[in-house]
Design a protein around this motif. Structure first.
Motif, mmCIF file in Angstrom:
data_model
loop_
_atom_site.group_PDB
_atom_site.id
_atom_site.type_symbol
_atom_site.label_atom_id
_atom_site.label_comp_id
_atom_site.label_asym_id
_atom_site.label_seq_id
_atom_site.Cartn_x
_atom_site.Cartn_y
_atom_site.Cartn_z
ATOM 1 N N ALA A 22 55.343 25.907 79.246
ATOM 2 C CA ALA A 22 54.689 24.279 79.340
ATOM 3 C C ALA A 22 53.030 23.594 79.472
ATOM 4 C CB ALA A 22 55.113 23.580 79.889
ATOM 5 N N ALA A 23 52.812 24.368 79.603
ATOM 6 C CA ALA A 23 51.284 24.391 80.659
ATOM 7 C C ALA A 23 50.447 24.470 78.955
ATOM 8 C CB ALA A 23 50.492 24.587 81.423
ATOM 9 N N GLY A 24 50.466 26.073 78.898
ATOM 10 C CA GLY A 24 50.410 26.218 77.261
ATOM 11 C C GLY A 24 50.103 25.745 76.518
ATOM 12 N N GLY A 25 51.431 25.153 76.199
ATOM 13 C CA GLY A 25 51.797 23.996 74.872
ATOM 14 C C GLY A 25 50.524 22.858 74.590
ATOM 15 N N LEU A 26 51.092 22.154 76.158
ATOM 16 C CA LEU A 26 50.063 20.857 76.570
ATOM 17 C C LEU A 26 48.468 21.178 75.967
ATOM 18 C CD1 LEU A 26 51.974 19.511 79.344
ATOM 19 C CD2 LEU A 26 52.388 18.732 77.034
ATOM 20 N N MET A 27 48.219 22.294 76.651
ATOM 21 C CA MET A 27 47.200 22.691 76.346
ATOM 22 C C MET A 27 46.353 23.235 74.840
ATOM 23 S SD MET A 27 45.489 24.327 79.766
ATOM 24 C CE MET A 27 46.717 26.175 80.009
ATOM 25 N N GLY A 28 47.429 23.538 73.997
ATOM 26 C CA GLY A 28 47.448 24.008 72.896
ATOM 27 C C GLY A 28 47.071 22.712 72.245
ATOM 28 N N LEU A 29 47.832 21.789 72.567
ATOM 29 C CA LEU A 29 47.839 20.702 71.377
ATOM 30 C C LEU A 29 46.736 19.718 71.906
ATOM 31 C CD1 LEU A 29 49.295 18.359 69.877
ATOM 32 C CD2 LEU A 29 50.469 17.263 72.192
ATOM 33 N N PHE A 30 46.026 19.633 73.158
ATOM 34 C CA PHE A 30 44.813 19.176 72.996
ATOM 35 C C PHE A 30 43.862 19.366 72.108
ATOM 36 C CE2 PHE A 30 41.320 18.974 75.859
ATOM 37 C CZ PHE A 30 40.828 17.201 75.872
#
Length: 697
Positions: A22-30
């Motif tokens: 989840a953290a990787g996905g959110l950071m990737g979006l940002f």
């Protein structure tokens, strides 16, 4: 901490992978949104959102697959095993949501992105997670450095505190004496910093702290002379007023004294009590004092730059990634204080790369430095990087590229050939010693790379020589420390390097204002400790007061002169430079800001908005006719009765600066110039600069 074993509870592995996914996905979006915007702002490259959007699932997958390795890294280098780390993440996410304008809205301006609100919220959450990871790394770095600093401070003795008190008194007395004895005029950079400091102080006083901080933040994006360093000088401005002397005292206390204290601290860490070693290094760099008393607050940027370099020179040990992350943050701070410290930051990076390759060192310092320097600049100040740091300054400042002869003259005038050769010899000597080889190579390479990078863009000004102070000061301290081991011979060598350089500025001499007029061969510094006295200072004040009379009549006035003898900035601040009272309360906004440098300004329509044009004869230029057609061409036309001259009437009154042999003529506009007259002026300009922008109506 590094040897602590991480225990896994049953079921923890699956939940950990899910968290990292989840953290990787959110950071990737940002990162995807910010990357797309950055490419558009910097180079006009528009990538499909779907393409950059692949960062989100890509980082999510990596987070899930590499969760044990990532967790191990965080536990080792970023307090990842501390229970309160979740509080850091929560506060970071909350901060990003609260200040979304800084984190997302402003960085995405002009990128052509219109996203649903829920996507923005997810991106802000990803930015918060990313910020939390960085802050945990930074806290780890500070946790490693601060205990050592605390032990060092506790080890200070009474004589050390007396030394600092003596240094503080010496700085204040010297600056006060120079400022009190000065009878000269200040313009351009040394005046811009001065006045912007007091404008910021007025904002503090009249509108409050938040308004002032907002002004500082906005200035980072809009001005090459941002107000960040002005924050240091605001307390003195509020307490003691706007005089030039108060301004210089604030630089002495909040810029010069901290830098000298840092050099003393580094010398003391090498040799106790270290007083003579610190004094030798300080006396070998008299240009630091001169730069401060000529009004350059840029000296504050050398403080984080020097501190970062001192940390670079620490002995091998654990925590190198986190230490170099902190070094990167310090260099990023120097860049924010003055954008041209980016040359220093880049040269440190290149020197680290060479050092890693030459000495087969771990890439951890390079990676840590990149993270520390790049993250705060790109996360908080993306448009500053894309629109300021990455601007084509080689084109904008083409007129300031005066050739290598000027660059070497600046180095020799303020440092002296003798000291530079002594530093070079010390660097080579250290590089030949096995125990000092890495430091010697680094301290020789970094300033050399910095110089090479800088001259690709423009020639050095006095303030730009601060780029070399960290390496030069550290090299002298290390070299003098090693020479001290040679006892009497070493002491004589130190004295031979320092004494001539320190004494030379005390000798009586006449200082010119044009660097090209100085000889190339300057063995010792050629500036003077003596407060400057300008013979024609009050004549210039008289000219200003005559122009005030035009302003009182409601007329807009423009000065067609741009030399070190006479220019609009110097004229505007003439009374304040001499602490002279004003005889007119007219708002000085009547003095128009006209174009001065072709490659930077072009020739704007502000010329034709003036009711009165004051023209100096001989025409006053500081970069030559080929670079200042914006001044020379209209002045020539008015003096010779060509092109736009038909729209103006020469007044019978003139004003003479007798000491300089300059006569100022006044031309009053009687009608608007015709399109043909403006085109004739444009054609005259284009004979010299064919591609220059010229306003023609």
């Amino acid at each position: 901490m590094q040897g602590r074993r991480v225990l896994h509870r049953p079921g923890e592995n699956g939940s950990t992978r899910l968290c990292y996914l989840a953290a990787g996905g959110l950071m990737g979006l940002f990162l995807a949104l910010r990357l797309r915007a950055f490419l558009v702002q910097s180079w006009g490259i528009v990538l499909p959102l779907r393409l950059v959007g692949l960062l989100s699932p890509g980082l999510a997958l990596l987070g899930a697959l590499l969760s044990p390795a990532v967790r191990g890294h965080l536990c080792r280098w970023a307090l990842g095993s501390a229970r309160w780390r979740w509080g850091v993440y929560a506060l970071s996410v909350a901060g990003c949501l609260r200040w979304r304008g800084i984190v997302l809205d402003r960085p995405l301006e002009g990128a052509g992105l219109w996203l649903p609100g829920w996507v923005n919220l997810l991106a802000l959450a990803g930015g918060g997670v990313l910020l939390g990871v960085f802050l945990l790394h930074l806290l780890f770095a500070l946790g490693e450095c601060l205990p050592g600093l605390a032990r060092w401070v506790r080890g200070l003795r009474r004589r050390d505190w007396l030394t600092l008190l003596g240094l503080w008194l010496a700085v204040n007395l010297a600056v006060f004496a120079y400022a009190s004895g000065s009878q000269t005029l200040y313009g351009w950079d040394s005046a811009i910093y001065w006045r912007s400091t007091y404008a910021l102080a007025e904002t503090f006083r009249d509108q409050g702290v938040l308004a002032a901080l907002r002004q500082v933040y906005e200035s980072i994006f809009t001005s090459d002379y941002n107000d960040t360093i002005g924050l240091l000088c605001v307390p003195f401005a509020l307490l003691f007023g706007p005089s030039r002397r108060v301004y210089l005292m604030s630089i002495g206390n909040f810029c010069l004294f901290p830098l000298l204290t840092l050099l003393w601290a580094f010398a003391r860490s090498r040799r106790r009590p270290g007083l003579w070693l610190a004094l030798a290094a300080i006396l070998a760099l008299p240009s630091l004092f001169y730069t401060a008393v000529t009004g350059f607050v840029d000296i504050a940027g050398a403080i984080p730059a020097a501190l970062g370099l001192i940390l670079c020179l620490r002995e091998e040990g654990k925590g190198r990634f986190s230490r170099f992350l902190l070094i990167g943050v310090l260099c990023a701070l120097a860049v924010v204080l003055r954008r041209w410290y980016a040359f220093y930051a880049l040269s440190v990076l290149l020197a680290l790369l060479v050092e890693a390759a030459a000495f087969r060192r771990s890439p951890a310092p390079v990676l840590g430095y990149l993270c520390g320097m790049g993250f705060p600049l790109l996360f908080f100040l993306q448009t500053f990087v894309s629109q300021r740091l990455l601007s084509d300054y080689a084109v904008q400042y083409a007129a300031y590229d005066l050739g290598l002869g000027v660059d070497f003259r600046m180095l020799f005038r303020y440092y002296g050939i003798w000291l530079l050769l002594a530093a070079l010899a010390l660097g080579v000597w250290l590089a030949l010693r096995r125990e000092d080889r890495r430091k010697g190579v680094f301290l020789l390479l970094e300033p050399s790379v910095c110089f090479f990078l800088f001259v690709q863009v423009q020639s050095h000004g006095q303030q730009h020589l601060l780029l070399y102070v960290p390496a030069l000061a550290c090299l002298l301290i290390l070299g003098f420390d090693r020479l001290a081991d040679r006892r009497r011979l070493g002491a004589l060598a130190v004295a031979a390097a320092v004494v001539p350089t320190a004494v030379s500025p005390a000798l009586p001499r006449t200082q010119g204002s044009v660097i090209q007029d100085y000889p190339l061969f300057m063995p010792l510094p050629t500036f003077s400790y003596a407060p400057p006295v300008r013979e024609d200072a009050w004549e210039v004040v008289g000219l200003l007061r005559r122009l005030d009379e035009f302003g009182a009549e409601g007329k807009q006035v423009g000065l067609l002169a741009s030399s070190f003898t006479l220019n609009a900035s110097l004229l505007h601040y003439a009374e304040d430079s001499l602490n002279a009272g004003r005889v007119s309360d007219v708002d000085r906004s009547y003095l128009a800001t006209l174009s001065e440098v072709d490659s930077r300004d072009g020739l704007s329509g502000a010329l034709y908005a003036c009711d009165i044009l004051a023209v100096a004869d001989p025409i006053q230029l500081h970069l030559g006719r080929e670079n200042q057609q914006a001044i020379w061409a209209p002045a020539h036309c008015l003096l010779e009765g060509e092109a736009i001259a038909g729209a103006y009437r020469r007044l019978e009154e003139t004003y003479t600066l007798e000491s300089d042999g300059i006569t100022v003529y006044f031309f009053e506009k009687v009608r608007e110039p015709t399109a043909e007259e403006m085109q004739a002026l444009a054609e005259l300009v284009h004979q010299t600069n064919p591609d220059m922008y010229v306003y023609t109506g």
